[in-house]
Design an enzyme around this catalytic site. Sequence first.
Site, PDB file in Angstrom:
ATOM      1  N   GLU A 212       0.837  -1.209   0.000  1.00  0.00           N
ATOM      2  CA  GLU A 212       0.000   0.000   0.000  1.00  0.00           C
ATOM      3  C   GLU A 212       0.870   1.256   0.000  1.00  0.00           C
ATOM      4  O   GLU A 212       0.658   2.191  -0.784  1.00  0.00           O
ATOM      5  CB  GLU A 212      -0.893   0.030   1.256  1.00  0.00           C
ATOM      6  CG  GLU A 212      -1.963  -1.043   1.311  1.00  0.00           C
ATOM      7  CD  GLU A 212      -1.503  -2.314   2.016  1.00  0.00           C
ATOM      8  OE1 GLU A 212      -0.289  -2.602   2.010  1.00  0.00           O
ATOM      9  OE2 GLU A 212      -2.362  -3.024   2.572  1.00  0.00           O
ATOM     10  N   GLY A 268       6.342  -2.008  14.578  1.00  0.00           N
ATOM     11  CA  GLY A 268       5.528  -1.005  13.883  1.00  0.00           C
ATOM     12  C   GLY A 268       4.552  -0.296  14.817  1.00  0.00           C
ATOM     13  O   GLY A 268       4.465   0.934  14.844  1.00  0.00           O
ATOM     14  N   HIS A 385     -25.118   8.527  22.179  1.00  0.00           N
ATOM     15  CA  HIS A 385     -26.312   8.592  21.323  1.00  0.00           C
ATOM     16  C   HIS A 385     -26.250   7.540  20.231  1.00  0.00           C
ATOM     17  O   HIS A 385     -26.928   7.651  19.217  1.00  0.00           O
ATOM     18  CB  HIS A 385     -26.429   9.999  20.736  1.00  0.00           C
ATOM     19  CG  HIS A 385     -26.610  11.028  21.797  1.00  0.00           C
ATOM     20  ND1 HIS A 385     -27.847  11.396  22.269  1.00  0.00           N
ATOM     21  CD2 HIS A 385     -25.700  11.713  22.540  1.00  0.00           C
ATOM     22  CE1 HIS A 385     -27.695  12.296  23.234  1.00  0.00           C
ATOM     23  NE2 HIS A 385     -26.394  12.492  23.426  1.00  0.00           N
ATOM     24  N   LYS A 505      -1.823 -10.881   2.764  1.00  0.00           N
ATOM     25  CA  LYS A 505      -0.890 -10.138   1.896  1.00  0.00           C
ATOM     26  C   LYS A 505      -0.427 -11.022   0.740  1.00  0.00           C
ATOM     27  O   LYS A 505      -0.396 -10.609  -0.417  1.00  0.00           O
ATOM     28  CB  LYS A 505       0.354  -9.702   2.685  1.00  0.00           C
ATOM     29  CG  LYS A 505       0.135  -8.598   3.684  1.00  0.00           C
ATOM     30  CD  LYS A 505       1.487  -8.201   4.284  1.00  0.00           C
ATOM     31  CE  LYS A 505       1.319  -7.292   5.481  1.00  0.00           C
ATOM     32  NZ  LYS A 505       2.571  -6.983   6.169  1.00  0.00           N
TER      33      LYS A 505
HETATM   34  O1  F6P Z   1       6.013   0.143   8.354  1.00  0.00           O
HETATM   35  P1  F6P Z   1       5.722  -0.946   7.376  1.00  0.00           P
HETATM   36  O2  F6P Z   1       6.872  -1.867   7.187  1.00  0.00           O
HETATM   37  O3  F6P Z   1       5.256  -0.362   6.069  1.00  0.00           O
HETATM   38  O4  F6P Z   1       4.557  -1.828   7.964  1.00  0.00           O
HETATM   39  C1  F6P Z   1       3.289  -1.296   8.196  1.00  0.00           C
HETATM   40  C2  F6P Z   1       2.438  -2.180   9.060  1.00  0.00           C
HETATM   41  O5  F6P Z   1       2.282  -3.465   8.469  1.00  0.00           O
HETATM   42  C3  F6P Z   1       2.291  -4.474   9.483  1.00  0.00           C
HETATM   43  O6  F6P Z   1       3.493  -5.150   9.393  1.00  0.00           O
HETATM   44  C4  F6P Z   1       1.211  -5.486   9.321  1.00  0.00           C
HETATM   45  O7  F6P Z   1       0.063  -5.020   8.750  1.00  0.00           O
HETATM   46  C5  F6P Z   1       2.187  -3.673  10.777  1.00  0.00           C
HETATM   47  O8  F6P Z   1       2.649  -4.377  11.869  1.00  0.00           O
HETATM   48  C6  F6P Z   1       2.976  -2.468  10.438  1.00  0.00           C
HETATM   49  O9  F6P Z   1       2.784  -1.445  11.360  1.00  0.00           O
END
Ligand code: F6P
Length: 542
Positions: A212, A268, A385, A505
Site C-alpha cells: 500500500e 511497527g 447517542h 498479503k
Molecule cells: O512500516 P511498514 O513496514 O510499512 O509496515 C506497516 C504495518 O504493516 C504491518 O506489518 C502489518 O500489517 C504492521 O505491523 C505495520 O505497522
Amino acid sequence: MSSLREKKAWKALTEHHPSIASKHLRDLFAADPDRAERYTLEAVGLRLDYSKHRIDDDSLNHLFALARESDLEAKRDALLSGAKVNVTEHRAALHTALRAPADAHIEVDGKNVVPEVQATLRQMETFAEAIRSQQWKGFSGKPIRHIVNIGIGGSDLGPVMVCQALRHYSDQRLQLRFVSNVDDTDFAEAVRDLDPAETLFVVASKTFTTQETMTNAHTARDWLLQAAGGKIEAVARHFVALSTNADAVTGFGISTDQMFGFWDWVGGRYSVDSAIGLSIMLAIGPARFREFLAGFHAMDEHFRHAPLERNLPVIMGLLNVWYTNFFGTQTVAVLPYEQYLSRFPAYLQQLTMESNGKRVTAEGVTVDYDTGPIFWGEPGTNGQHSFYQLIHQGTRLIPCDFIAFAESLNPLGKHHDLLIANVIAQAEALAFGKTADEVKAEGTPAELVPHKVFEGNRPSSLLLAEKLTPALLGSLIALYEHSVFTQATIWGIDPFDQWGVELGKQLARTVAAEFDGDEAELKHDSSTNAAIRWYRQHRRPV
Ligand SMILES: O=P(O)(O)OC[C@H]1O[C@](O)(CO)[C@@H](O)[C@@H]1O
C-alpha cells in the site's frame, strides 16, 4: 491442560470468581465506604479509579499472585533491558529506549543503542526546524506548507492519532494529511487541493516494501514530477523516508541523507516515538516532541519501579485478564471524553489487537483460554447517542475505559462542565443502574417498567488527568503499551510479532497477478475464482 490453567493463582481465581460474579457493585460499594479511595491510584499525572470494577481485595490479590507466578516482574525487566523478548522474530522490543534520557545505557547485542536514538532525534530536529522556519524550499523556491505522511498500520495510526490529539500545540501554518489506504480515493482526496510545489511527502515504512505504502509513494512521486516538469531533482526537495531499510529507500530514489532511520527492535505499532513520529515533530516542534517522549519515559519508569499493587499498567492489564478469562467478556470499549483523542480507539486497536490477537503461546502451543479482547470506541458524548444503549441494557458485559481531563483546551461557556458531567454520570449509571422499584416509584406504567430498568453492575475504569499535553499523551500511550505487555505475559504469548497479517498479503499478490492471466490459471475455490472472473469482466482497464 495448559500451564496457565495449572497455576495456583489461576485455580484460586476460578474458585473465587462465583463469589464476586454473584455480587452487585451496589453491594460492594455499600459494604465499604472507602472503596473509591482504596481503589484509586495516581501516578505520572494520571488518576485511575478502578473501584467500579467487579473485584474485591481477594480478586486483586489472586490477580497479583497470578502476575508473580507468571514472572511478570522478571519479564518486564527483560523487556526493558533489551532482551530478545520477541521470540518468534528473535528481536528485542525496545521501544522504551526511544524515549530514554540521553545518558541512559541500554544494550542490544552488546551495543548501547541510546547514542543512535539521540543522533536520529537530532537529525529529525534539524530537519523539522528547517521546514518550520520555512528555510527548506520546494522545487520552485516556495516554502513547504503541506505535509503528507504516506504509511499504513504503525507507520500511520500513531502519527495520525497524535497529530490529531496535539493539534492544539501544532503550527497551524502547516497542513498535515495522511494517506494510508491503497484505495485510489485516499491519495486523490488527500492531494486534491494541494500545490505540489509546497508539499512534502513523508514516506513512512519500517520495511519500505509494504504494498500500500509503496504504491502510494510511487503515485506521489509521479504527481510531483508532473508538476515539476519531470525534473528528477525535485524529488529530493519533496520526499523524505522513515525506515529501517536503507537499500529500498535509495532504490526508490530518496538519498539516505533524507532518510530517518530506526531499528528492527522497534515494532511497527510501538514506533510512534521513533523516526516514524517525524510528522508529529513537524507539527508540534522539537521541544514539544521531547516533552511527548518524556511523558512515555515517566510511565516506563513507573512500570519498572512501582510495586505490582500500585502499578497502573499492571492493574489495567490484570483487569482485562480478569474479564476476558473469568467473566468471558469479548470486548473493551475505550471512550475518551476529549475530542482531540477521537483517533485514540483506532490507534489502540492496532496496539492491542495486533499484539495480543494470538492463539498459540510463544512456544507455539495452542492455548485453551481466551487471549486479546476486541478494542473499540468513539469519543464521548457521541457514543452515548449511538451504542451506549447496548452497553447499558444489552446482554453482553463490556468493560469500559473512560478518559477525561479537568481542563478543556478550547473553553467555551458551559461545554466542558457538561462534557465531564456526562462521563461521570455514565460510569455511575453503568455501575449502579436503576432498579424496578426505582422505576415504579417514578410512576412508570407497569408494562414499561422492564424496559426502563438498568441492571447496572457494568464495570468501568475512570482515567482522569489535568489537561491533554504532549507529555500526558505520551504517558497515556505507554500506559496501554505496558498493559498489553502485562496481558501477554499472563497469557504466555508473543505480543511483538504479527504473523496473522501475512496470509492475506500473500494471497492478494497472487490474486492481483491473476487479473490479467488466463482462465486456466485460476486454481482457487469456486467462490474465489468467481469473484476474480467477475472483476475481470467489470474492471476498468488500467
Ligand atoms: O512500516 P511498514 O513496514 O510499512 O509496515 C506497516 C504495518 O504493516 C504491518 O506489518 C502489518 O500489517 C504492521 O505491523 C505495520 O505497522
